[in-house]
Motif scaffolding. Structure first.
Motif, short mmCIF file in Angstrom:
data_model
loop_
_atom_site.label_atom_id
_atom_site.label_comp_id
_atom_site.label_asym_id
_atom_site.label_seq_id
_atom_site.Cartn_x
_atom_site.Cartn_y
_atom_site.Cartn_z
N TYR A 151 -3.13 -2.76 -4.46
CA TYR A 151 -2.40 -3.38 -3.35
C TYR A 151 -3.14 -4.59 -2.80
O TYR A 151 -2.52 -5.55 -2.34
N HIS A 152 -4.48 -4.58 -2.87
CA HIS A 152 -5.23 -5.75 -2.40
C HIS A 152 -5.05 -6.95 -3.33
O HIS A 152 -4.93 -8.08 -2.86
N LEU A 153 -5.05 -6.72 -4.63
CA LEU A 153 -4.87 -7.83 -5.57
C LEU A 153 -3.48 -8.45 -5.41
O LEU A 153 -3.35 -9.67 -5.28
N LEU B 110 -2.37 -12.24 -3.55
CA LEU B 110 -1.45 -13.25 -4.09
C LEU B 110 -0.31 -13.53 -3.12
O LEU B 110 0.07 -14.69 -2.90
N GLY B 111 0.22 -12.47 -2.51
CA GLY B 111 1.29 -12.63 -1.52
C GLY B 111 0.82 -13.39 -0.29
O GLY B 111 1.53 -14.27 0.22
N LEU C 150 0.83 -1.20 0.00
CA LEU C 150 0.00 0.00 0.00
C LEU C 150 0.87 1.25 0.00
O LEU C 150 0.65 2.17 -0.80
N ALA C 151 1.86 1.31 0.87
CA ALA C 151 2.73 2.49 0.94
C ALA C 151 3.46 2.69 -0.39
O ALA C 151 3.58 3.83 -0.86
N SER C 152 3.91 1.62 -1.00
CA SER C 152 4.64 1.71 -2.27
C SER C 152 3.73 2.17 -3.40
O SER C 152 4.08 3.09 -4.15
N VAL C 153 2.58 1.53 -3.53
CA VAL C 153 1.65 1.87 -4.62
C VAL C 153 1.10 3.29 -4.44
O VAL C 153 1.03 4.07 -5.39
N ASP D 150 -10.19 -10.23 2.34
CA ASP D 150 -10.47 -8.80 2.16
C ASP D 150 -11.54 -8.58 1.09
O ASP D 150 -12.36 -7.67 1.20
N PHE D 151 -11.54 -9.40 0.07
CA PHE D 151 -12.54 -9.26 -0.99
C PHE D 151 -13.89 -9.88 -0.59
O PHE D 151 -14.92 -9.50 -1.12
#
Length: 169
Positions: A123-125, A129-130, A97-100, A144-145
Motif C-alpha cells: 500500500y505504501h508503494l 505513486l498516487g 491499505l484497507a483494500s490490500v 513515508d519511505f
C-alpha cells in the motif's frame, strides 16, 4: 509463525459493522494524538493507519474502508491534523491499505509477519505513486519511505500481535 484467521467479513447492512468500525476509528483518533506529542511523531510513526490495518485484516474490507475514510476526516475536523491539504493522499493510502489488507486476509486466511510486510510495503508503494500524481512532488510522496520506516515497522509488528490477539478472542 502463522495463525489461521476466522474471517468476519461484516456486511454494510449490519449494525455490528458500524460499531466495530467506530471502535477502530476511535483508536485511529487517540493513537495519533499520542504520537503528535512528540516532534515529527505523525510523519515518523504513521499512527493514522495502524487501526485501519487491523480492522481490515481481522474484520474485512468493509470495516477497514469505513475506518480508512472516517479516521482522517474526523481527525482533521476535530484536531486540524492531518491538514486539509494532506487529506486526499492520506485517504488514498488508507483506502489502499484497507483494500490490500482485506484482500490479503481473505486470500491467505492467515496472519504472518511476511504477509503484513507485503501489505504495508504494497500500500505504501502504490500510495506513493498516487500521492506523487496528486501533489506532483516526488520528494514529498516518498516521505513515508524517508521518515516513516518506524511507523511501517509498528504497523507490521504491532499489527501482527494485535491481530493474533483478536484471533484468539
Amino acid at each position: 509463525m502463522q495463525n489461521t484467521i476466522r474471517l468476519q467479513s461484516l456486511p454494510f447492512s449490519s449494525v455490528r459493522t458500524y460499531l466495530t468500525a467506530a471502535i477502530f476509528i476511535l483508536g485511529n483518533i487517540l493513537l495519533p494524538q499520542l504520537f503528535h506529542l512528540v516532534p515529527q511523531g505523525g510523519v515518523t510513526w504513521l499512527p493514522i493507519y495502524f487501526f485501519t490495518l487491523i480492522a481490515a485484516y481481522r474484520y474485512g474490507w468493509r470495516v477497514g474502508l469505513l475506518t480508512a475514510v472516517a479516521s482522517p476526516l474526523v481527525n482533521s475536523l476535530i484536531f486540524g491534523m492531518p491538514a486539509v491539504a494532506g487529506l486526499p493522499a492520506i485517504i488514498l493510502k488508507s483506502i489502499l491499505l484497507a483494500s490490500v489488507a482485506g484482500y490479503t486476509a481473505y486470500r491467505f486466511r492467515r496472519v504472518s509477519i511476511m504477509l503484513l510486510t507485503a501489505v504495508v510495503l504494497g500500500y505504501h508503494l502504490i500510495g506513493t505513486l498516487g500521492e506523487w500524481a496528486l501533489t506532483g512532488d516526488f520528494f514529498l510522496a516518498c516521505q513515508d519511505f524517508r521518515i516513516g520506516i518506524p511507523g511501517m515497522l509498528l504497523q507490521i509488528i504491532g499489527g501482527y500481535f494485535v491481530i493474533r490477539y483478536l484471533i484468539r478472542k
